[in-house]
Scaffold this motif. Structure first.
Motif, mmCIF file in Angstrom:
data_model
loop_
_atom_site.group_PDB
_atom_site.id
_atom_site.type_symbol
_atom_site.label_atom_id
_atom_site.label_comp_id
_atom_site.label_asym_id
_atom_site.label_seq_id
_atom_site.Cartn_x
_atom_site.Cartn_y
_atom_site.Cartn_z
ATOM 1 N N ALA A 228 45.770 5.806 51.451
ATOM 2 C CA ALA A 228 45.400 7.129 51.963
ATOM 3 C C ALA A 228 45.539 8.188 50.876
ATOM 4 O O ALA A 228 44.713 9.102 50.768
ATOM 5 N N LEU A 229 46.562 8.070 50.059
ATOM 6 C CA LEU A 229 46.758 9.039 48.986
ATOM 7 C C LEU A 229 45.673 8.916 47.919
ATOM 8 O O LEU A 229 45.119 9.917 47.460
ATOM 9 N N LEU A 230 45.359 7.692 47.511
ATOM 10 C CA LEU A 230 44.340 7.511 46.496
ATOM 11 C C LEU A 230 42.970 7.961 47.000
ATOM 12 O O LEU A 230 42.128 8.407 46.210
ATOM 13 N N ALA A 231 42.758 7.865 48.313
ATOM 14 C CA ALA A 231 41.488 8.309 48.897
ATOM 15 C C ALA A 231 41.305 9.824 48.793
ATOM 16 O O ALA A 231 40.182 10.324 48.913
ATOM 17 N N LEU A 232 42.397 10.550 48.542
ATOM 18 C CA LEU A 232 42.297 11.995 48.351
ATOM 19 C C LEU A 232 41.624 12.348 47.029
ATOM 20 O O LEU A 232 41.239 13.499 46.829
ATOM 21 N N ARG A 233 41.545 11.383 46.112
ATOM 22 C CA ARG A 233 40.909 11.563 44.813
ATOM 23 C C ARG A 233 41.487 12.758 44.050
ATOM 24 O O ARG A 233 40.751 13.680 43.642
ATOM 25 N N PRO A 234 42.786 12.794 43.844
ATOM 26 C CA PRO A 234 43.362 13.904 43.084
ATOM 27 C C PRO A 234 42.909 13.867 41.627
ATOM 28 O O PRO A 234 42.525 12.808 41.112
ATOM 29 N N ASP A 235 42.973 15.008 40.966
ATOM 30 C CA ASP A 235 42.644 15.044 39.537
ATOM 31 C C ASP A 235 43.693 14.286 38.737
ATOM 32 O O ASP A 235 43.371 13.702 37.696
ATOM 33 N N ALA A 236 44.944 14.312 39.213
ATOM 34 C CA ALA A 236 46.014 13.672 38.453
ATOM 35 C C ALA A 236 47.160 13.263 39.364
ATOM 36 O O ALA A 236 47.396 13.882 40.405
ATOM 37 N N ILE A 237 47.860 12.226 38.932
ATOM 38 C CA ILE A 237 49.109 11.795 39.552
ATOM 39 C C ILE A 237 50.235 12.047 38.562
ATOM 40 O O ILE A 237 50.144 11.650 37.398
ATOM 41 N N VAL A 238 51.285 12.725 39.024
ATOM 42 C CA VAL A 238 52.528 12.826 38.262
ATOM 43 C C VAL A 238 53.425 11.700 38.778
ATOM 44 O O VAL A 238 53.945 11.763 39.886
ATOM 45 N N HIS A 239 53.557 10.669 37.969
ATOM 46 C CA HIS A 239 54.222 9.432 38.386
ATOM 47 C C HIS A 239 55.640 9.398 37.815
ATOM 48 O O HIS A 239 55.818 9.337 36.599
ATOM 49 N N THR A 240 56.636 9.450 38.700
ATOM 50 C CA THR A 240 58.038 9.478 38.256
ATOM 51 C C THR A 240 58.870 8.394 38.936
ATOM 52 O O THR A 240 60.094 8.512 39.010
ATOM 53 N N ALA A 241 58.212 7.373 39.435
ATOM 54 C CA ALA A 241 58.927 6.285 40.097
ATOM 55 C C ALA A 241 59.780 5.509 39.097
ATOM 56 O O ALA A 241 59.464 5.448 37.904
#
Length: 354
Positions: free
Chosen positions: A59-72
């Motif tokens: 569902a999140l990827l379907a939002l098609r954001p310009d960028a992901i800030v990945h801090t996992a």
């Protein structure tokens, strides 16, 4: 979009909210207790941001954001994390990430085919991936390389972290990776031959690349461990007397057998330990750059949070190096973007109006 809300991610949410050129559109969490909670509450802002956390990746990827800030957390799941980041850029989403740190500058560290698979995925998706933070990151890429621009002759570049980790809230890192609180005859994961070079060899190799050096192979690793002289308590693990309490290590890039680029850590779990080791000029933690040559130069960066100590501010500077890099990474050519490829990144738009 923010991916995870742990010790770094919560500060990234606050940073995204404060940045005038960014808008938070989604938040991913792994903890079921956080699902449905507003991002502002997860970031400790005491107000809602109108974005609720979810564990629904698709569902999140379907939002098609310009960028992901990945801090996992990636230290204990490197292969899986690389697969995640590869999938994100293949889907056309730019990524700035705090790990796996090996991707900060993977050339000569990971197999060429593995690096190329990430690059190919990014180019296919038309997206960019930049892995950074403070260490590995700004303290041992942009900062030392910028300092060398003042040099006439360079004998050695040495990047140090000198810190008290007693308030560092990462039990897996403290106990399993570093081995703090473990018997002295145990070999922690970090000190398995070759692991230090996997963790920090990328910064040594990137500085060497920035200076036009061809390093001897393999990189050299040195370390010393100090046992606790009494019982100590940290926020992550207890450290009984006689168990491992402090660690000094170096990852060294040599040319013709001479040390030329050195990454060095002095890690205590109590400020009273190892009085003969270097100490920060100010506070309980710092990053120090020493460039030996003509001229001799030394720069020290100390940090401290308004609401917490140097370990809290360490999470903030890690998060903000990523957040403030988002516009540049979005604008970059598709592929794997290292510090050598990045333009000047500043805190544009963040000057307080109060």
């Amino acid at each position: 979009m923010e991916w995870s809300t742990g010790t770094v991610g919560r500060h990234a949410i606050a940073g995204i909210d404060a940045h005038p050129d960014l808008e938070l559109v989604g938040v991913w969490v792994s903890d079921p207790a956080k699902v449905g909670v507003d991002a502002g509450r997860l970031a400790g802002l005491d107000r809602d941001l109108g974005v609720v956390a979810t564990s629904d990746r698709d569902a999140l990827l379907a939002l098609r954001p310009d960028a992901i800030v990945h801090t996992a957390m990636t230290d204990d799941r490197v292969a899986e994390a690389i697969a995640d980041l590869t999938a994100f850029v293949a889907a056309g989403i730019n990524v700035v990430s705090s790990g796996p740190v090996i991707l900060q500058y993977p050339y000569g560290v990971l197999p060429d085919a593995m690096v190329q698979s990430v690059v190919d995925a990014a180019r296919t998706g038309g997206a960019s991936l930049h892995v950074n933070g403070i260490d590995p990151g700004f303290a041992n890429d942009v900062l030392p390389l910028s300092l060398t621009s003042l040099s006439q002759e360079i004998d050695e570049v040495r990047c140090l972290e000198i810190a008290d980790y007693s308030t560092y809230r990462q039990p897996v890192v403290m106990g399993e990776l570093f081995g703090f609180g473990k018997p002295m005859d145990d070999q922690p994961m970090l000190l398995t031959p070759g692991v230090l070079s996997l963790g920090w060899g990328s910064v040594v190799r990137q500085i060497a690349a920035g200076l036009g050096l061809t390093l001897d192979e393999p990189l050299v690793e040195r370390h010393e461990r100090i046992a606790a002289d009494r019982d100590y308590e940290t926020v992550s693990v207890p450290i009984p007397a006689g168990t491992m309490a402090a660690l000094h290590f170096e990852v060294i890039g040599q040319v013709d057998g001479v040390d030329r680029v050195v990454l060095e850590h002095y890690t205590r779990t109590h400020p009273e330990q190892c009085p003969d080791w270097p100490r920060p000029a100010d506070g309980d933690g710092c990053y120090r750059i020493v460039v030996s040559g003509e001229p001799e130069m030394r720069v020290e960066v100390a940090h401290h949070a308004r609401h917490g100590d140097h370990n809290v501010s360490g999470m903030i500077v890690t998060a903000m190096r990523l957040v403030n890099s988002v516009p540049a990474v979005v604008a970059a050519e598709p592929g794997l973007v290292t510090a050598l490829d990045m333009p000047l990144v500043t805190g544009r738009g963040l000057v307080s109006r109060g």
